[in-house]
Design a protein around this motif. Structure first.
Motif, PDB file in Angstrom:
ATOM      1  N   PRO A  10       0.698  -1.411   0.049  1.00 31.40           N
ATOM      2  CA  PRO A  10      -0.024  -0.187  -0.280  1.00 31.40           C
ATOM      3  C   PRO A  10       0.913   1.312  -0.222  1.00 31.40           C
ATOM      4  CG  PRO A  10      -1.192  -2.022   1.264  1.00 31.40           C
ATOM      5  CD  PRO A  10       0.370  -2.196   1.432  1.00 31.40           C
ATOM      6  N   ALA A  11       2.232   1.014   1.072  1.00 36.83           N
ATOM      7  CA  ALA A  11       3.028   2.564   0.829  1.00 36.83           C
ATOM      8  C   ALA A  11       3.599   2.404  -0.521  1.00 36.83           C
ATOM      9  CB  ALA A  11       3.872   2.363   1.607  1.00 36.83           C
ATOM     10  N   GLU A  12       4.120   1.648  -1.744  1.00 38.60           N
ATOM     11  CA  GLU A  12       4.708   1.847  -2.262  1.00 38.60           C
ATOM     12  C   GLU A  12       3.434   2.486  -3.887  1.00 38.60           C
ATOM     13  OE1 GLU A  12       7.802  -1.575  -2.995  1.00 38.60           O
ATOM     14  OE2 GLU A  12       5.489  -2.364  -3.042  1.00 38.60           O
ATOM     15  N   LYS A  62       1.144   6.607  -6.776  1.00 36.74           N
ATOM     16  CA  LYS A  62      -0.621   7.149  -7.116  1.00 36.74           C
ATOM     17  C   LYS A  62      -0.421   9.103  -6.824  1.00 36.74           C
ATOM     18  CE  LYS A  62      -5.203   7.442  -5.339  1.00 36.74           C
ATOM     19  NZ  LYS A  62      -6.279   6.358  -5.179  1.00 36.74           N
ATOM     20  N   PHE A  63      -0.050   9.041  -5.517  1.00 36.38           N
ATOM     21  CA  PHE A  63       0.082  11.204  -5.250  1.00 36.38           C
ATOM     22  C   PHE A  63       0.925  11.793  -5.448  1.00 36.38           C
ATOM     23  CE2 PHE A  63      -3.071   8.445  -2.715  1.00 36.38           C
ATOM     24  CZ  PHE A  63      -4.110   9.813  -1.969  1.00 36.38           C
ATOM     25  N   VAL A  72       1.709  16.930   0.038  1.00 32.36           N
ATOM     26  CA  VAL A  72       1.851  15.738   1.350  1.00 32.36           C
ATOM     27  C   VAL A  72       2.522  15.037   1.441  1.00 32.36           C
ATOM     28  CG1 VAL A  72      -0.181  14.544   0.413  1.00 32.36           C
ATOM     29  CG2 VAL A  72       0.408  15.038   2.950  1.00 32.36           C
ATOM     30  N   LYS A  73       2.315  14.226   0.280  1.00 28.39           N
ATOM     31  CA  LYS A  73       3.448  12.911  -0.055  1.00 28.39           C
ATOM     32  C   LYS A  73       4.594  12.790  -0.467  1.00 28.39           C
ATOM     33  CE  LYS A  73       5.043  11.504  -4.569  1.00 28.39           C
ATOM     34  NZ  LYS A  73       4.941  10.541  -5.130  1.00 28.39           N
ATOM     35  N   PHE A  78      -5.779  10.208   4.594  1.00 32.73           N
ATOM     36  CA  PHE A  78      -4.926  11.514   4.995  1.00 32.73           C
ATOM     37  C   PHE A  78      -4.343  12.253   3.602  1.00 32.73           C
ATOM     38  CE2 PHE A  78      -1.363  13.255   6.532  1.00 32.73           C
ATOM     39  CZ  PHE A  78      -1.644  14.071   7.515  1.00 32.73           C
ATOM     40  N   TYR A  79      -4.215  11.356   3.328  1.00 32.62           N
ATOM     41  CA  TYR A  79      -3.264  11.470   1.554  1.00 32.62           C
ATOM     42  C   TYR A  79      -4.120  11.988   0.725  1.00 32.62           C
ATOM     43  CZ  TYR A  79       1.259   9.397   1.638  1.00 32.62           C
ATOM     44  OH  TYR A  79       2.836   9.030   2.118  1.00 32.62           O
ATOM     45  N   THR A  80      -5.385  11.760   1.001  1.00 36.37           N
ATOM     46  CA  THR A  80      -6.688  11.707  -0.242  1.00 36.37           C
ATOM     47  C   THR A  80      -6.964  12.885   0.764  1.00 36.37           C
ATOM     48  OG1 THR A  80      -7.261   9.563  -0.635  1.00 36.37           O
ATOM     49  CG2 THR A  80      -8.671  11.465  -1.170  1.00 36.37           C
TER      50      THR A  80
END
Length: 248
Positions: free
Chosen positions: A48-50, A55-56, A60-61, A117-119
């Protein structure tokens, strides 16, 4: 068959065979493993981290990524997240949870929460993130300076309780807001850290975990450490014990 058993033409072909090499100058173990992970990524299920990192592309990323890279000592020396897991960017999950805690207070954890949180924070600018990054860097530095020598081989330098340690330091200093996890010890927010007391109390907590003492004075902390470390119920117990240990 050995080399000396080969005929001259085969020997010549063997010696003239080209091999491509890449020299990594001044690379850490984590850097080397990251290169191999990227080369072999086709055969490994994406974490998921990869996926988040692919994706982002918002600030923030990059704030989380740059902070993760800055604190290579946590992965290379203290192994808060193992080097192998760090190669798969799982250390970014830990750092992301610190951003979540500093921004909104500590709550439930896990990959889904981090992705949310990223989203939900795509619109944060570099200027918005800078003070949070500064707070995180300062607090991690304090955790390592104050407790690295004493507690490096204990539960407090494993990812779940390292997160609790860093966020509890921030809370006791008055930096992190009150949340569902910290509500039970809101009276210690902002009171400051008593280092001598903290070292003694954290030492007792870590010894209880190491000895799996589930009947003694710190049994709740031990059981919470052994349970799911992402849920509020576990985090409340561990956070409260650490915050009280730190507080003046």
């Amino acid at each position: 068959m050995r080399y000396n058993d080969l005929d001259d033409q085969v020997k010549a072909d063997f010696l003239s065979y080209g091999i491509t090499t890449v020299q990594l100058i001044n690379a850490s173990d984590a850097d080397v493993l990251e290169v191999f992970a990227r080369l072999n990524s086709y055969s490994v299920k994406v974490t998921p981290a990869e996926l988040r990192h692919a994706k982002f592309d918002e600030p923030v990323k990059w704030a989380i990524w740059n902070t993760t890279r800055k604190w290579g000592v946590l992965w290379d020396e203290y192994h808060v997240v193992s080097i192998r897991d760090s190669v798969r960017l799982k250390n970014t999950t830990l750092i992301a949870e610190m951003y979540m805690a500093m921004k909104d207070g500590i709550g439930d954890g896990g990959e889904d929460k981090v992705t949310s949180f990223y989203t939900s924070h795509k619109k944060l600018s570099d200027d918005d993130l800078e003070p949070i990054t500064t707070q995180i860097n300062t607090t991690i530095s304090e955790a390592v300076e104050w407790f690295g020598t004493l507690l490096a081989k204990t539960t407090f330098f494993d990812a779940p309780n390292f997160l609790m340690l860093v966020t509890a330091i921030a809370f006791v200093k008055g930096i992190m807001p009150v949340s569902a996890v910290s509500e039970s010890v809101k009276e210690v927010r902002g009171v400051g850290v008593n280092l001598d007391k903290a070292r003694e109390q954290l030492g007792l907590l870590s010894a209880a975990v190491e000895n799996e003492d589930v009947t003694g004075a710190y049994s709740e902390f031990v059981l919470a450490t052994k349970s799911s470390t992402q849920r509020v119920s576990s985090r409340k117990v561990r956070f409260a014990n650490i915050a009280r240990a730190l507080a003046r």
